[in-house]
Design a protein around this motif. Structure first.
Motif, PDB file in Angstrom:
ATOM      1  N   ALA A   5      10.361  12.419  36.541  1.00 24.10           N
ATOM      2  CA  ALA A   5       9.035  12.757  35.530  1.00 24.10           C
ATOM      3  C   ALA A   5       9.067  15.028  35.880  1.00 24.10           C
ATOM      4  O   ALA A   5       9.421  15.211  37.268  1.00 24.10           O
ATOM      5  N   ASN A   6       8.796  15.363  34.166  1.00 24.92           N
ATOM      6  CA  ASN A   6       8.091  16.450  34.530  1.00 24.92           C
ATOM      7  C   ASN A   6       6.915  16.927  33.889  1.00 24.92           C
ATOM      8  O   ASN A   6       6.445  16.476  32.693  1.00 24.92           O
ATOM      9  N   LEU A   7       5.793  17.450  35.169  1.00 30.11           N
ATOM     10  CA  LEU A   7       4.279  17.327  34.943  1.00 30.11           C
ATOM     11  C   LEU A   7       4.529  18.748  34.408  1.00 30.11           C
ATOM     12  O   LEU A   7       3.005  18.866  34.254  1.00 30.11           O
ATOM     13  N   LYS A   8       5.016  19.236  33.961  1.00 27.13           N
ATOM     14  CA  LYS A   8       4.726  20.514  33.470  1.00 27.13           C
ATOM     15  C   LYS A   8       3.978  21.489  34.350  1.00 27.13           C
ATOM     16  O   LYS A   8       3.436  21.568  35.234  1.00 27.13           O
ATOM     17  N   THR A   9       2.779  21.277  33.695  1.00 27.48           N
ATOM     18  CA  THR A   9       1.251  22.468  33.706  1.00 27.48           C
ATOM     19  C   THR A   9       0.671  21.898  33.843  1.00 27.48           C
ATOM     20  O   THR A   9      -0.733  21.515  33.324  1.00 27.48           O
ATOM     21  N   GLY A  85      16.831  25.586  32.835  1.00 25.61           N
ATOM     22  CA  GLY A  85      17.535  25.483  31.532  1.00 25.61           C
ATOM     23  C   GLY A  85      16.378  25.125  30.726  1.00 25.61           C
ATOM     24  O   GLY A  85      17.136  24.145  29.488  1.00 25.61           O
ATOM     25  N   HIS A  86      15.425  24.288  31.261  1.00 25.45           N
ATOM     26  CA  HIS A  86      13.953  23.736  30.355  1.00 25.45           C
ATOM     27  C   HIS A  86      14.276  24.260  29.030  1.00 25.45           C
ATOM     28  O   HIS A  86      13.990  25.997  28.992  1.00 25.45           O
ATOM     29  N   SER A  87      14.082  23.507  28.086  1.00 26.23           N
ATOM     30  CA  SER A  87      13.652  24.162  26.605  1.00 26.23           C
ATOM     31  C   SER A  87      12.566  25.162  26.626  1.00 26.23           C
ATOM     32  O   SER A  87      12.355  26.038  25.875  1.00 26.23           O
ATOM     33  N   GLU A  88      11.511  24.531  27.407  1.00 21.10           N
ATOM     34  CA  GLU A  88      10.143  25.188  27.319  1.00 21.10           C
ATOM     35  C   GLU A  88      10.735  26.875  27.996  1.00 21.10           C
ATOM     36  O   GLU A  88      10.272  28.005  27.171  1.00 21.10           O
ATOM     37  N   ARG A  89      11.202  27.121  28.870  1.00 21.50           N
ATOM     38  CA  ARG A  89      11.678  28.333  29.909  1.00 21.50           C
ATOM     39  C   ARG A  89      12.668  28.962  28.596  1.00 21.50           C
ATOM     40  O   ARG A  89      12.804  30.610  29.291  1.00 21.50           O
ATOM     41  N   TYR A 154      19.956  16.039  28.701  1.00 22.14           N
ATOM     42  CA  TYR A 154      20.072  16.064  26.860  1.00 22.14           C
ATOM     43  C   TYR A 154      18.734  16.309  26.617  1.00 22.14           C
ATOM     44  O   TYR A 154      17.891  15.008  26.840  1.00 22.14           O
ATOM     45  N   GLU A 155      18.163  17.179  25.814  1.00 23.80           N
ATOM     46  CA  GLU A 155      16.991  17.070  25.110  1.00 23.80           C
ATOM     47  C   GLU A 155      16.504  17.668  24.247  1.00 23.80           C
ATOM     48  O   GLU A 155      16.526  19.414  24.265  1.00 23.80           O
ATOM     49  N   PRO A 156      16.605  17.636  23.321  1.00 28.48           N
ATOM     50  CA  PRO A 156      16.792  18.057  21.583  1.00 28.48           C
ATOM     51  C   PRO A 156      15.415  18.439  21.519  1.00 28.48           C
ATOM     52  O   PRO A 156      14.085  18.079  22.247  1.00 28.48           O
ATOM     53  N   TRP A 158      13.476  19.705  20.048  1.00 26.72           N
ATOM     54  CA  TRP A 158      12.037  19.651  18.577  1.00 26.72           C
ATOM     55  C   TRP A 158      11.658  18.605  18.754  1.00 26.72           C
ATOM     56  O   TRP A 158      10.868  17.262  17.981  1.00 26.72           O
ATOM     57  N   ALA A 159      12.668  17.144  20.031  1.00 31.19           N
ATOM     58  CA  ALA A 159      11.930  15.725  20.335  1.00 31.19           C
ATOM     59  C   ALA A 159      11.106  16.478  21.372  1.00 31.19           C
ATOM     60  O   ALA A 159      10.438  14.861  21.963  1.00 31.19           O
ATOM     61  N   ILE A 160      10.948  17.337  21.810  1.00 33.59           N
ATOM     62  CA  ILE A 160       9.684  16.812  22.963  1.00 33.59           C
ATOM     63  C   ILE A 160       8.555  17.546  23.053  1.00 33.59           C
ATOM     64  O   ILE A 160       7.632  18.741  22.112  1.00 33.59           O
ATOM     65  N   GLY A 161       8.086  16.865  23.478  1.00 34.30           N
ATOM     66  CA  GLY A 161       6.608  16.607  23.072  1.00 34.30           C
ATOM     67  C   GLY A 161       6.445  16.513  21.576  1.00 34.30           C
ATOM     68  O   GLY A 161       4.557  16.712  21.159  1.00 34.30           O
ATOM     69  N   THR A 162       6.765  15.943  20.615  1.00 38.39           N
ATOM     70  CA  THR A 162       6.385  15.568  19.407  1.00 38.39           C
ATOM     71  C   THR A 162       6.597  14.761  18.738  1.00 38.39           C
ATOM     72  O   THR A 162       5.570  13.858  17.766  1.00 38.39           O
ATOM     73  N   GLY A 189      16.721  13.036  27.472  1.00 38.50           N
ATOM     74  CA  GLY A 189      14.221  13.697  27.040  1.00 38.50           C
ATOM     75  C   GLY A 189      13.932  13.685  25.980  1.00 38.50           C
ATOM     76  O   GLY A 189      14.792  14.167  25.127  1.00 38.50           O
ATOM     77  N   GLY A 190      12.880  13.665  25.741  1.00 43.77           N
ATOM     78  CA  GLY A 190      12.071  13.724  24.233  1.00 43.77           C
ATOM     79  C   GLY A 190      11.857  12.863  23.898  1.00 43.77           C
ATOM     80  O   GLY A 190      11.793  12.080  23.260  1.00 43.77           O
ATOM     81  N   SER A 191      10.198  13.166  24.360  1.00 45.83           N
ATOM     82  CA  SER A 191       9.142  11.700  23.782  1.00 45.83           C
ATOM     83  C   SER A 191       9.753  10.229  24.257  1.00 45.83           C
ATOM     84  O   SER A 191       9.976   9.544  23.795  1.00 45.83           O
ATOM     85  N   VAL A 192      10.631  10.642  25.432  1.00 47.18           N
ATOM     86  CA  VAL A 192      10.449   9.154  26.173  1.00 47.18           C
ATOM     87  C   VAL A 192       9.441   8.222  26.529  1.00 47.18           C
ATOM     88  O   VAL A 192       8.122   8.982  27.002  1.00 47.18           O
ATOM     89  N   LYS A 193       8.851   6.624  26.256  1.00 53.63           N
ATOM     90  CA  LYS A 193       7.640   6.773  26.756  1.00 53.63           C
ATOM     91  C   LYS A 193       7.729   4.930  26.966  1.00 53.63           C
ATOM     92  O   LYS A 193       8.995   4.890  26.321  1.00 53.63           O
ATOM     93  N   ILE A 209      15.699   8.943  32.308  1.00 52.73           N
ATOM     94  CA  ILE A 209      16.090   9.051  31.492  1.00 52.73           C
ATOM     95  C   ILE A 209      15.145  11.591  32.508  1.00 52.73           C
ATOM     96  O   ILE A 209      14.610  10.655  33.053  1.00 52.73           O
ATOM     97  N   LEU A 210      14.180  11.546  31.093  1.00 53.47           N
ATOM     98  CA  LEU A 210      13.825  12.553  32.360  1.00 53.47           C
ATOM     99  C   LEU A 210      12.422  12.778  30.912  1.00 53.47           C
ATOM    100  O   LEU A 210      12.416  12.780  29.536  1.00 53.47           O
ATOM    101  N   VAL A 211      10.986  12.493  31.901  1.00 57.28           N
ATOM    102  CA  VAL A 211      10.228  12.621  30.608  1.00 57.28           C
ATOM    103  C   VAL A 211       8.877  13.469  30.631  1.00 57.28           C
ATOM    104  O   VAL A 211       8.591  13.769  32.119  1.00 57.28           O
ATOM    105  N   GLY A 212       7.924  13.828  29.995  1.00 64.17           N
ATOM    106  CA  GLY A 212       7.017  14.563  30.351  1.00 64.17           C
ATOM    107  C   GLY A 212       5.831  14.729  29.910  1.00 64.17           C
ATOM    108  O   GLY A 212       5.337  13.192  31.425  1.00 64.17           O
ATOM    109  N   SER A 213       4.860  14.593  29.416  1.00 68.22           N
ATOM    110  CA  SER A 213       4.048  13.842  28.415  1.00 68.22           C
ATOM    111  C   SER A 213       3.835  12.335  29.003  1.00 68.22           C
ATOM    112  O   SER A 213       2.830  12.119  29.710  1.00 68.22           O
ATOM    113  N   ALA A 214       4.917  11.315  28.638  1.00 64.78           N
ATOM    114  CA  ALA A 214       3.601   9.987  29.024  1.00 64.78           C
ATOM    115  C   ALA A 214       4.355   9.829  30.714  1.00 64.78           C
ATOM    116  O   ALA A 214       3.745   8.533  31.059  1.00 64.78           O
TER     117      ALA A 214
END
Ligand code: PGA
Length: 234
Positions: A5-9, A85-89, A154-156, A158-162, A189-193, A209-214
């Motif tokens: 889980a990547n809790l980000k900010t 190497g996260h896409s947001e960085r 692997y996190e496309p 365009w799939a992150i948070g979209t 990773g990328g919009s896994v829910k 899986i690497l999961v952000g928002s969900a």
């Protein structure tokens, strides 16, 4: 499997503490390898089966790097895992491949477990599979793909948070190509829910899986862990 889980900010220190406590209840009942990357101010020495990692750090013991943390601040909490190497960085904070490789090398020398992220932006995806592979190859530059404590995600972009995801076929195709570059465990990773996690986890060459928002909803994240457990016990 590896469920991260990547809790980000997101979440305060107090909220993160209760998140991890709740997560521990479900994660400790499984044999899955569970990681959480909280915001830097929420880092602490958490006991239990969940591994806490940092979303970022500067490749230094300490020093004059305003706004950054180094090894010393991570060691205070026994943190030995980092996301690099996260896409947001790469795309929001402007980290170059050269700097990312430097960071990788530093934390590799410290024996850290590294979750290293790669992935293509939308225009590259639209240019086709070969272009995607070419692009992602540049993200392996300066990276030791044989490092024993490496996990790749692997996190496309365009799939992150979209809410958009590649098809399972596309995920399998990319994961098969990336497995040829490195034998390291490979996460998607990328919009896994909750609604797509099982299918993704079942896919060929997907080791987790690497999961952000969900993952911000601990009960959703726990459900995904239970899916991995179910699949493994089959
Ligand atoms: P997402 O983020 O699950 O919100 O798409 C994934 C990530 O950035 O690691």
């Amino acid at each position: 499997m590896i469920i991260a889980a990547n809790l980000k900010t997101n979440l305060t220190r107090k909220e993160t503490k209760s998140y991890i406590e709740e997560l521990e209840v479900c994660a400790s009942k499984t044999s899955q390898e569970v990681f959480v990357f909280p915001a830097i101010t929420s880092l602490d020495s958490f006991e239990g089966s969940v591994t806490i990692g940092t979303q970022n750090a500067y490749p230094t013991q300490n020093g004059a790097y305003t706004g950054e943390i180094g090894l010393e601040q991570l060691e205070e909490f026994g943190i030995k895992t980092i996301l690099i190497g996260h896409s947001e960085r790469r795309h929001v904070l402007g980290e170059t491949q050269e700097f990312i490789a430097q960071k990788f090398d530093y934390f590799k020398r410290q024996g850290f477990k590294i979750i290293y992220c790669v992935g293509e932006p939308k225009e590259i995806r639209e240019a086709g599979h070969e272009k995607m592979l070419e692009y992602i190859s540049t993200q392996y530059k300066g990276i030791d793909t044989e490092y024993e404590n490496l996990i790749i995600a692997y996190e496309p972009v365009w799939a992150i948070g979209t809410g958009l995801t590649p098809t399972i076929d596309d995920i399998e195709k990319m994961h098969t190509a990336l497995k040829a570059k490195s034998q390291a465990p490979l996460l998607y990773g990328g919009s896994v829910k909750v609604t797509n996690a099982k299918e993704v986890l079942k896919s060929k060459n997907v080791d987790g899986i690497l999961v952000g928002s969900a993952a911000l909803y601990v009960e959703h994240f726990c459900t995904m862990i239970s899916y991995a457990q179910e699949l493994e016990s089959k």
